[in-house]
Write an enzyme that holds these catalytic residues in place. Structure first.
Site, mmCIF file in Angstrom:
data_model
loop_
_atom_site.group_PDB
_atom_site.id
_atom_site.type_symbol
_atom_site.label_atom_id
_atom_site.label_comp_id
_atom_site.label_asym_id
_atom_site.label_seq_id
_atom_site.Cartn_x
_atom_site.Cartn_y
_atom_site.Cartn_z
ATOM 1 N N THR A 77 0.695 -1.517 0.420
ATOM 2 C CA THR A 77 0.081 -0.293 0.322
ATOM 3 C C THR A 77 1.042 1.105 -0.178
ATOM 4 O O THR A 77 0.161 2.412 -0.549
ATOM 5 C CB THR A 77 -1.013 -0.104 0.831
ATOM 6 N N THR A 78 1.774 0.713 1.100
ATOM 7 C CA THR A 78 2.468 2.379 0.670
ATOM 8 C C THR A 78 3.245 2.790 -0.351
ATOM 9 O O THR A 78 3.763 3.545 -0.493
ATOM 10 C CB THR A 78 3.470 2.219 2.167
ATOM 11 N N TYR B 298 -13.211 -4.566 -1.284
ATOM 12 C CA TYR B 298 -14.739 -4.033 -1.894
ATOM 13 C C TYR B 298 -15.718 -5.425 -1.996
ATOM 14 O O TYR B 298 -16.335 -4.973 -1.553
ATOM 15 C CB TYR B 298 -14.012 -3.499 -3.153
ATOM 16 N N TYR C 1 -2.014 -10.721 4.974
ATOM 17 C CA TYR C 1 -2.490 -9.123 5.161
ATOM 18 C C TYR C 1 -3.540 -8.893 5.531
ATOM 19 O O TYR C 1 -4.743 -9.019 4.842
ATOM 20 C CB TYR C 1 -1.686 -8.501 4.123
ATOM 21 N N ARG D 173 -8.971 -0.883 5.333
ATOM 22 C CA ARG D 173 -9.031 -0.333 3.578
ATOM 23 C C ARG D 173 -9.784 -1.519 3.130
ATOM 24 O O ARG D 173 -10.145 -1.813 1.827
ATOM 25 C CB ARG D 173 -8.072 -0.969 3.376
ATOM 26 N N LYS E 237 0.184 -10.376 8.532
ATOM 27 C CA LYS E 237 0.498 -9.370 8.848
ATOM 28 C C LYS E 237 -1.407 -9.139 9.933
ATOM 29 O O LYS E 237 -1.982 -8.589 8.808
ATOM 30 C CB LYS E 237 0.968 -8.610 8.116
ATOM 31 N N ILE F 135 5.352 -4.414 9.812
ATOM 32 C CA ILE F 135 6.032 -4.589 8.679
ATOM 33 C C ILE F 135 5.960 -3.099 8.839
ATOM 34 O O ILE F 135 3.690 -2.361 9.062
ATOM 35 C CB ILE F 135 5.179 -4.808 7.915
#
Length: 289
Positions: A48-49, A111, A137, A142, A165, A207
């Site tokens: 994402t980052t 989503y 993850y 999100r 994660k 992370i």
């Protein structure tokens, strides 16, 4: 073996851009050296980052190739491949050069809000197809859905799933996983400010977003926590309390890129629909720094 390599601080690398929004490979080289000299244990690419949702397939391939070449096996590399179309994820895995990659990090489907059985089957398909080990993850903020502790533990017995994660922010859920997980299944914090508390009950690392900008301090904090010096680790953790919310105030990696710009590592540029940190946010960040 892989578990030991991925213990400690993994940095969720940002992708530097020029002011014209092209990938800035000179700045990426600078960022890599900055975090490696700071002592991070491994790198997480295309998360994402990294603004992975707005980099192209060709850019992803070139970024991965470039980082492999620059890092030259100095630390392990984890690569992000995830999505809400299981078949597309499988196709991407098949098309990606994963030579030299220690593990995949795969975000839970977002989503379309699948059931827990759907999430389970999604990850089993990925684990069966991946030539490298898989890290789950879970980031409900999100994705719009939570990977429950029960689903995580069900997946933990798969021979090619080595950890999770956890960015649910739910410490009770994290503790349940820690209590019941197989011994060789890794629990990693996906929240910088929960890394030390999670280490106290069995997490083996984090992370991190903050480690882009503060690699030495953050890595030291994590090592102290993993050696059970929680008093010293907490002191360092508390030093991040004021700045951490600013990292996400206008979206990630907007805040951390503003800090990296201040440090002369890269520009603060991000791609739409994100926009560069506002002057107000930059002013408050710089004053705090």
């Amino acid at each position: 073996m892989i578990r030991e390599k991925l213990r400690g601080t993994g940095v969720a690398l940002a992708t530097p851009f020029t002011k014209e929004l092209a990938v800035d490979y000179g700045a990426l080289r600078k960022l890599l050296e900055f975090v490696l000299e700071g002592g991070v244990n491994y790198l997480v690419i295309n998360g994402t980052t990294a603004e992975s949702v707005t980099t192209t397939t060709d850019e992803k391939a070139e970024i991965l190739r470039f980082i492999k070449q620059e890092v030259n096996n100095r630390v392990p590399l984890v690569y992000g491949i995830g999505g809400n179309n299981t078949q597309h994820v499988l196709d991407t895995i098949a098309e990606t050069d994963l030579h030299g990659i220690a593990a995949l990090l795969s975000v839970s489907p977002y989503y379309n809000k699948p059931s827990q059985q759907g999430i389970y089957q999604h990850y089993v398909a990925i684990a069966n197809a991946s030539p490298v080990p898989v890290i789950l993850y879970n980031v409900p903020g999100r994705t719009g859905s939570n990977v429950t502790a029960e689903t995580t533990l069900k997946l933990a017995v798969h021979e090619n799933i080595i950890g999770t994660k956890e960015a649910s922010g739910n410490l009770e859920q994290c503790m349940y996983i820690a209590r019941h997980k197989p011994k060789d299944f890794m629990l990693l914090s996906g929240d910088d400010m929960l890394a030390v508390p999670m280490a106290s009950f069995g997490a083996e690392g984090v992370i991190s977003v903050l480690a882009n900008a503060f690699p030495e301090k953050f890595s030291r904090m994590m090592q102290l926590a993993l050696t059970e010096d929680f008093k010293a680790a907490a002191e360092l953790m508390l030093s991040f309390v004021d700045i951490n919310p600013m990292m996400y105030e206008e979206g990630n990696p907007v805040g951390v890129k503003a800090v990296l710009e201040r440090f002369g590592v890269c520009t603060a540029a991000v791609r739409l629909p994100l926009v560069e940190a506002s002057s107000g946010l930059k002013d408050r960040l710089y004053k705090l720094l």
